[in-house]
Design an enzyme around this catalytic site. Structure first.
Site, PDB file in Angstrom:
ATOM      1  NE  ARG A   1      -9.466   7.505  -2.371  1.00 24.25           N
ATOM      2  CZ  ARG A   1      -8.701   7.186  -1.333  1.00 24.25           C
ATOM      3  NH1 ARG A   1      -7.405   7.035  -1.498  1.00 24.25           N
ATOM      4  NH2 ARG A   1      -9.219   7.007  -0.153  1.00 24.25           N
TER       5      ARG A   1
ATOM      6  CB  THR B   1      -3.151   4.623   8.419  1.00 28.24           C
ATOM      7  OG1 THR B   1      -3.317   3.541   7.497  1.00 28.24           O
ATOM      8  CG2 THR B   1      -3.154   4.053   9.818  1.00 28.24           C
ATOM      9  N   GLY B   2      -6.102   4.480   7.129  1.00 33.07           N
ATOM     10  CA  GLY B   2      -7.430   3.874   7.079  1.00 33.07           C
ATOM     11  C   GLY B   2      -8.210   4.422   5.899  1.00 33.07           C
TER      12      GLY B   2
ATOM     13  N   GLY C   1      -9.537   6.854   3.826  1.00 34.73           N
ATOM     14  CA  GLY C   1      -9.380   8.292   3.630  1.00 34.73           C
ATOM     15  C   GLY C   1     -10.623   8.955   3.085  1.00 34.73           C
TER      16      GLY C   1
ATOM     17  CB  THR D   1      -1.227   4.396   4.690  1.00 36.78           C
ATOM     18  OG1 THR D   1      -2.015   4.305   3.524  1.00 36.78           O
ATOM     19  CG2 THR D   1      -0.664   5.796   4.837  1.00 36.78           C
TER      20      THR D   1
ATOM     21  N   GLY E   1      -6.736  10.540  -1.598  1.00 36.74           N
ATOM     22  CA  GLY E   1      -7.188  10.200  -0.246  1.00 36.74           C
ATOM     23  C   GLY E   1      -6.817  11.280   0.754  1.00 36.74           C
ATOM     24  CG  ASP E   2      -6.489   9.988   4.800  1.00 34.86           C
ATOM     25  OD1 ASP E   2      -6.371   9.111   3.911  1.00 34.86           O
ATOM     26  OD2 ASP E   2      -6.144   9.795   5.979  1.00 34.86           O
TER      27      ASP E   2
ATOM     28  CB  THR F   1      -0.807   5.917   1.090  1.00 34.76           C
ATOM     29  OG1 THR F   1      -1.620   4.753   0.973  1.00 34.76           O
ATOM     30  CG2 THR F   1      -1.540   7.095   0.475  1.00 34.76           C
TER      31      THR F   1
ATOM     32  CB  SER G   1      -0.925   0.045   1.215  1.00 33.04           C
ATOM     33  OG  SER G   1      -2.114  -0.652   0.942  1.00 33.04           O
TER      34      SER G   1
HETATM   35  C1  SD4 Z   1      -6.224   6.436   1.689  1.00 32.10           C
HETATM   36  N1  SD4 Z   1      -5.714   6.576   4.014  1.00 32.10           N
HETATM   37  O1  SD4 Z   1      -5.772   6.643   0.562  1.00 32.10           O
HETATM   38  C2  SD4 Z   1      -5.267   6.016   2.769  1.00 32.10           C
HETATM   39  C3  SD4 Z   1      -5.168   4.529   2.783  1.00 32.10           C
HETATM   40  C4  SD4 Z   1      -4.573   3.949   4.003  1.00 32.10           C
HETATM   41  O2  SD4 Z   1      -3.812   2.171   5.140  1.00 32.10           O
HETATM   42  O3  SD4 Z   1      -4.311   4.588   4.980  1.00 32.10           O
HETATM   43  N2  SD4 Z   1      -4.336   2.705   4.030  1.00 32.10           N
HETATM   44  O4  SD4 Z   1      -7.419   6.490   1.950  1.00 32.10           O
END
Ligand code: SD4
Length: 324
Positions: free
Chosen positions: A212, A235-236, A238, A184, A214-215, A202, A79
């Site tokens: 796209r 992380t997670g 986003g 990430t 993300g956060d 990430t 990732s």
């Molecule tokens: C996202 N937050 O692109 C990132 C992905 C991520 O562990 O954190 N993965 O949404």
């Protein structure tokens, strides 16, 4: 000192996490040494590199950048960077940001293709331009201008996974509902002298719709750092977290007096309260104040979240508290 096995079980509870945070207050009140706190188990190797850099005279920004380069270069971490899983069209698009708490300024890149070390390109945006964020083709051309080598970021393994996803008639896609694995790297750090940095890198959610963002590369979401207060990262999912400006929310909580651990839990509770469906989401945050106290929290027990804490030459992989 607790044995490690007891300690890991202990920090699974809110009480344990709070006590852990208090222990860090005591451990660091007279401490002038660096502390590194990245997400996930691969953060341990990132810590080793970051510690090498700072102990051999590098800056905190150098340490966070070089630490994050470790999972970026590791094809087994799927990732982040080289070997990261691609978007729905089979193209690896990377997001990264790094924020300097002294200047209160960040550099960031979004949807960067064919350059593995997105955090280093973000650092160049910070150091060599008046901009904060570059995206897509512009980010790629900037990377070439600043000396980065273009390369194919798909590995045999990530290409195979994409082909399998593409061929699956029941494939999940982001036109329907988010799904997928995460790892990430977000890292918050202090030099032990009141300076903090936050970095994040990430390849985003696998099979994402091209373009796209993300956060992770967004200031206030994936990174936030202020030498008056502290730093945070996330992380997670986003697509959920971006709507809450997670890292800025946490640092602002700390500015109002919350300990890093309480600031993380408060953010998670806020996200769950505004929309109870978010209790099912993967939402994980880390934080550190300028004295090196740390916090970490994840939304639920279903999604185990681990972080790697480096302090005084010791590195520990710890389980985050799950709020719901
Ligand atoms: C996202 N937050 O692109 C990132 C992905 C991520 O562990 O954190 N993965 O949404």
């Amino acid at each position: 000192m607790m044995r490690r096995i007891d300690r890991r079980a202990f920090v699974k509870t809110v009480a344990g996490a709070t006590a852990l945070a208090s222990a860090h207050v005591r451990a660091t009140s007279a401490d002038t040494r660096p502390v590194f706190l990245p997400t996930w188990p691969h953060g341990k190797l990132a810590n080793e590199r970051a510690a090498d850099v700072i102990l051999s005279g590098g800056s905190l920004l150098d340490a966070v950048e070089k630490g994050i380069n470790v999972p970026e270069n590791d094809p087994a971490v799927m990732s982040v960077g080289y070997g990261g899983l691609p978007n729905a069209e089979g193209v690896v698009e990377l997001d990264a940001a790094i924020m300097d708490g002294t200047r209160h300024r960040a550099g960031a890149v979004c949807s960067l293709h064919n350059i593995r070390n997105a955090i280093s390109v973000a650092r160049q945006v910070l150091e060599r331009t008046k901009h904060t964020t570059l995206a897509g083709e512009g980010a790629f051309r900037f990377a070439l201008q600043t000396g980065f080598e273009p390369e194919q970021l798909l590995t045999a393994e990530s290409l195979k996974r994409w082909q399998e996803w593409k061929a699956n008639p029941k494939q999940e896609s982001y036109w329907l509902k988010p799904e997928g694995g995460h790892d990430t790297i977000g890292m918050v750090a202090t030099d032990g002298k009141g300076h903090v940095v936050s970095g994040c890198s990430t390849s985003g959610l696998e099979w994402k719709i091209p373009g796209r963002v993300g956060d992770s590369p967004l200031v206030g979401c994936g990174v936030y750092a202020d030498d008056n207060v502290g730093a945070a990262s996330a992380t997670g999912n986003g697509d959920v977290m971006t709507n809450y400006c997670t890292s800025a929310f946490i640092v602002h909580n700390m500015a109002r007096g919350a300990a890093p651990q309480d600031a993380c839990v408060e953010l998670i509770e806020h996200i769950a309260k505004t929309d109870p469906k978010n209790k099912e989401e993967l939402i994980c945050v880390i934080a550190m104040d300028t004295s090196g106290r740390v916090g970490a929290a994840t939304m639920n027990k279903r999604n185990k979240f681990q972080f790697a804490l480096w302090r005084n030459g010791e590195s520990h992989l710890l389980n985050s508290v799950a709020v719901h």
